[in-house]
Write an enzyme that holds these catalytic residues in place. Structure first.
Site, PDB file in Angstrom:
ATOM      1  N   ASN A 224       0.804  -1.227   0.000  1.00  6.68           N
ATOM      2  CA  ASN A 224       0.000   0.000   0.000  1.00  6.68           C
ATOM      3  C   ASN A 224       0.838   1.279   0.000  1.00  6.68           C
ATOM      4  O   ASN A 224       0.324   2.361   0.270  1.00  6.68           O
ATOM      5  CB  ASN A 224      -0.952   0.011   1.204  1.00  6.68           C
ATOM      6  CG  ASN A 224      -0.220   0.018   2.540  1.00  6.68           C
ATOM      7  OD1 ASN A 224       1.006  -0.085   2.590  1.00  6.68           O
ATOM      8  ND2 ASN A 224      -0.965   0.108   3.623  1.00  6.68           N
ATOM      9  N   HIS A 225       2.116   1.171  -0.313  1.00  2.39           N
ATOM     10  CA  HIS A 225       2.966   2.365  -0.372  1.00  2.39           C
ATOM     11  C   HIS A 225       2.737   3.109  -1.682  1.00  2.39           C
ATOM     12  O   HIS A 225       2.524   2.501  -2.719  1.00  2.39           O
ATOM     13  CB  HIS A 225       4.435   1.990  -0.213  1.00  2.39           C
ATOM     14  CG  HIS A 225       4.745   1.456   1.151  1.00  2.39           C
ATOM     15  ND1 HIS A 225       5.936   0.854   1.466  1.00  2.39           N
ATOM     16  CD2 HIS A 225       4.005   1.438   2.292  1.00  2.39           C
ATOM     17  CE1 HIS A 225       5.930   0.491   2.741  1.00  2.39           C
ATOM     18  NE2 HIS A 225       4.766   0.826   3.256  1.00  2.39           N
ATOM     19  N   VAL A 227       3.244   7.209  -3.927  1.00  2.00           N
ATOM     20  CA  VAL A 227       3.548   8.636  -4.058  1.00  2.00           C
ATOM     21  C   VAL A 227       2.509   9.182  -5.019  1.00  2.00           C
ATOM     22  O   VAL A 227       2.271   8.592  -6.080  1.00  2.00           O
ATOM     23  CB  VAL A 227       4.967   8.900  -4.608  1.00  2.00           C
ATOM     24  CG1 VAL A 227       5.238  10.404  -4.677  1.00  2.00           C
ATOM     25  CG2 VAL A 227       6.021   8.202  -3.760  1.00  2.00           C
ATOM     26  N   GLU A 228       1.874  10.293  -4.665  1.00  2.00           N
ATOM     27  CA  GLU A 228       0.788  10.789  -5.514  1.00  2.00           C
ATOM     28  C   GLU A 228       0.711  12.314  -5.535  1.00  2.00           C
ATOM     29  O   GLU A 228       1.036  12.979  -4.552  1.00  2.00           O
ATOM     30  CB  GLU A 228      -0.556  10.193  -5.071  1.00  2.00           C
ATOM     31  CG  GLU A 228      -0.878  10.351  -3.609  1.00  2.00           C
ATOM     32  CD  GLU A 228      -1.998   9.417  -3.136  1.00  2.00           C
ATOM     33  OE1 GLU A 228      -2.194   8.335  -3.742  1.00  2.00           O
ATOM     34  OE2 GLU A 228      -2.685   9.768  -2.165  1.00  2.00           O
ATOM     35  N   HIS A 254       3.669   7.657   1.088  1.00  2.00           N
ATOM     36  CA  HIS A 254       3.492   6.691   2.177  1.00  2.00           C
ATOM     37  C   HIS A 254       4.459   5.542   1.956  1.00  2.00           C
ATOM     38  O   HIS A 254       4.358   4.823   0.968  1.00  2.00           O
ATOM     39  CB  HIS A 254       2.051   6.165   2.180  1.00  2.00           C
ATOM     40  CG  HIS A 254       1.825   5.030   3.149  1.00  2.00           C
ATOM     41  ND1 HIS A 254       1.064   3.927   2.846  1.00  2.00           N
ATOM     42  CD2 HIS A 254       2.276   4.837   4.417  1.00  2.00           C
ATOM     43  CE1 HIS A 254       1.038   3.107   3.887  1.00  2.00           C
ATOM     44  NE2 HIS A 254       1.776   3.626   4.853  1.00  2.00           N
ATOM     45  N   SER A 370      -8.326   6.113   0.589  1.00  2.00           N
ATOM     46  CA  SER A 370      -7.880   5.242  -0.495  1.00  2.00           C
ATOM     47  C   SER A 370      -7.464   6.120  -1.672  1.00  2.00           C
ATOM     48  O   SER A 370      -7.481   7.348  -1.591  1.00  2.00           O
ATOM     49  CB  SER A 370      -9.000   4.294  -0.910  1.00  2.00           C
ATOM     50  OG  SER A 370     -10.031   5.027  -1.565  1.00  2.00           O
ATOM     51  N   HIS A 392      -4.486   5.474  11.287  1.00  2.00           N
ATOM     52  CA  HIS A 392      -3.409   5.798  10.327  1.00  2.00           C
ATOM     53  C   HIS A 392      -3.932   5.794   8.904  1.00  2.00           C
ATOM     54  O   HIS A 392      -3.168   6.017   7.962  1.00  2.00           O
ATOM     55  CB  HIS A 392      -2.232   4.836  10.481  1.00  2.00           C
ATOM     56  CG  HIS A 392      -2.354   3.536   9.748  1.00  2.00           C
ATOM     57  ND1 HIS A 392      -3.471   2.739   9.810  1.00  2.00           N
ATOM     58  CD2 HIS A 392      -1.474   2.879   8.939  1.00  2.00           C
ATOM     59  CE1 HIS A 392      -3.285   1.662   9.072  1.00  2.00           C
ATOM     60  NE2 HIS A 392      -2.087   1.715   8.526  1.00  2.00           N
ATOM     61  N   ALA A 394      -7.751   4.602   6.341  1.00  2.00           N
ATOM     62  CA  ALA A 394      -9.114   4.094   6.324  1.00  2.00           C
ATOM     63  C   ALA A 394      -9.183   2.691   6.915  1.00  2.00           C
ATOM     64  O   ALA A 394     -10.174   2.318   7.550  1.00  2.00           O
ATOM     65  CB  ALA A 394      -9.645   4.086   4.888  1.00  2.00           C
TER      66      ALA A 394
END
EC number: 6.5.1.8
Length: 465
Positions: A224-225, A227-228, A254, A370, A392, A394
């Site tokens: 689930n890491h 960069v956005e 994250h 998400s 931390h 959802a």
């Protein structure tokens, strides 16, 4: 000079009992005295076995002394009959398995207080969203495998319309300046003062991880890491962010401590499980006393991994800002999967936050949703019932296995299109439908944090999945 050759029999001959003290002593000898004569080394080691109490806390011989002073074979520790005090936030939205994991942890002899956040779900050791305060003991699996996993948000004075109007530019920035998974690394890893830390010289296990840590600097893990790029909305001028109310371009990342943290977690979890063997349902919750050699080494290594995770984020954000030709107006970050020394009910305890955000009074943090839901910039309220913690994220409502079996590519494409999100990488296990409703989670923790702003993802980069 000939290489030092010591055998178990050499140590037994000078009085060592046939237990783990022999292997520890051999390791110390090879690490610190490999150029000394055998006779001189045996002289050092005999001094320890003759008077081990004199060497407790010694930098080289302390661990040998501890093993020698163990009066009897370690036996399985019994759990307490009753739980330490606890509070569960959003209890009706949390699966029973996660609650049972917390209840087990609360029965540890070292446990003093606990809490479970509204994004809680089952994990290993502590549940995800679990918070546990212990007395003079640290639980490596209560911290987790990805030590110091972090959120980091940079806010830029750029009109959000640029993301849509120059989408190719932002897509290329993420593709060219972010690396994910176990094999991708930056072509030119930056240097960092962190690599001069004593822990890389004085802790033999950590020393072996230094080169790989340097190679992985500025990269992100899988799962689930992310960069956005997205749209930040600051809700009020009266805030601690030091950014006027309005909408901006933001970069949110994250990820955690990569192979460095994973190897530290495995090594000291194995040691903790040997030191404090527990009943089957609690076996992953073995702890290390902080007044032991292993406990002190883990504490130092854990903090090193947490600082390394932060350094990775800063390197990622530096690269992206340079590619954008911008400087951030503000940066906000926080971490989870960590343990802190904090005052709880008037006593210094070790507070473990496994997938939980620190939320002390007026402390800033980011709680993501998400890839198609907002994240939140928050300010902690310092609620003692949550041990000054919040969720931390959802939280998952489907396991990765279930998500892969039940969610289709066409369903994922549709929800991304409906929300105007461009996705680079990621598998079906990270589809938005696999996660709880972040809005509901936030509604269940109004006692824990105030919301100062939001972040809406628009271009998301993850591992290939």
């Amino acid at each position: 000079m000939a290489k030092l050759k010591l055998k178990d029999k050499d140590l037994i001959d000078i009085g060592y009992p046939q237990n783990k003290s022999i292997s520890i002593a051999l390791d110390v000898a090879q690490t610190h005295f490999k150029k000394e004569t055998k006779q001189k080394v045996l002289g050092h080691l005999k001094g320890v076995v003759d008077n081990p109490e004199l060497f407790i806390g010694h930098g080289m011989f302390g661990k040998i002394a501890e093993a020698l002073l163990e009066a009897k074979k370690t036996e399985a520790r019994a759990l307490n009959a009753t739980r330490a005090p606890f509070t569960i936030f959003g209890e009706n939205e949390i699966e029973e398995g996660a609650k049972e994991q917390l209840f087990t942890a609360l029965k540890l002899p070292v446990s003093k207080k606990g809490a479970l956040m509204p994004d809680g779900h089952s994990g290993y050791g502590l549940p995800i969203g679990g918070v546990l305060a212990t007395e003079n003991a640290v639980i490596p699996y209560g911290v987790g495998v990805d030590i110091g996993c972090r959120m980091c948000l940079s806010i830029f004075d750029v009109d959000p319309s640029y993301i849509e109007g120059h989408q190719d530019k932002y897509v290329n920035i993420l593709q060219n300046h972010t690396k994910f998974g176990p094999n991708e690394v930056q072509k030119n890893p930056g240097d960092h003062e962190l690599f001069e830390r004593d822990e890389f010289r004085t802790i033999p296990f950590v020393k072996r991880l230094k080169d790989k840590a340097w190679q992985q600097l500025g990269s992100s893990g899988g799962g689930n890491h992310f960069v956005e790029f997205g749209i930040v909305e600051v809700l009020s001028d009266n805030n601690q962010i030091n950014v006027p109310a309005g909408k901006y371009v933001g970069v949110l990342s994250h990820s955690g401590s990569r192979g460095l943290g994973a190897n530290i977690a495995k090594n000291w979890t194995d040691l903790a499980m040997k030191h404090t063997p527990l009943p089957k349902e609690a076996r992953h919750l073995g702890w290390l006393d902080l007044d032991t050699h292993d406990g002190q080494e883990y504490w130092l290594a854990m903090n090193l991994a947490g600082d390394y995770a932060s350094a990775c984020h800063h390197d990622i954000h530096r690269r992206i800002a340079k590619a954008m030709g911008e400087r951030p107006m503000a940066m906000i970050e926080n971490h989870h999967n960590f343990a802190w020394k904090e005052i709880v009910d008037g006593q210094e305890l070790i507070v473990h936050r496994k997938g939980a955000t620190p939320a002390q009074e007026n402390v800033l943090g980011i709680i993501p949703g998400s890839m198609t839901a907002p994240g939140y910039i928050v300010k902690g309220k310092g609620n003692p019932l949550s041990l000054s913690s919040a969720s931390h994220g959802a939280g998952r409502q489907m396991s990765r296995t279930v998500a892969k079996k039940t969610i289709t590519q066409s369903e994922l494409k549709k929800v991304l299109k409906d929300n105007g999100v461009t996705l680079l990488g990621a598998g079906l296990d990270e589809a938005p439908m696999a996660y709880k409703d972040i809005r509901k989670v936030m509604a269940l923790q109004t006692e824990l944090v105030d919301v100062l702003g939001t972040f809406m993802p628009k271009i998301v980069r993850m591992d290939k999945g």
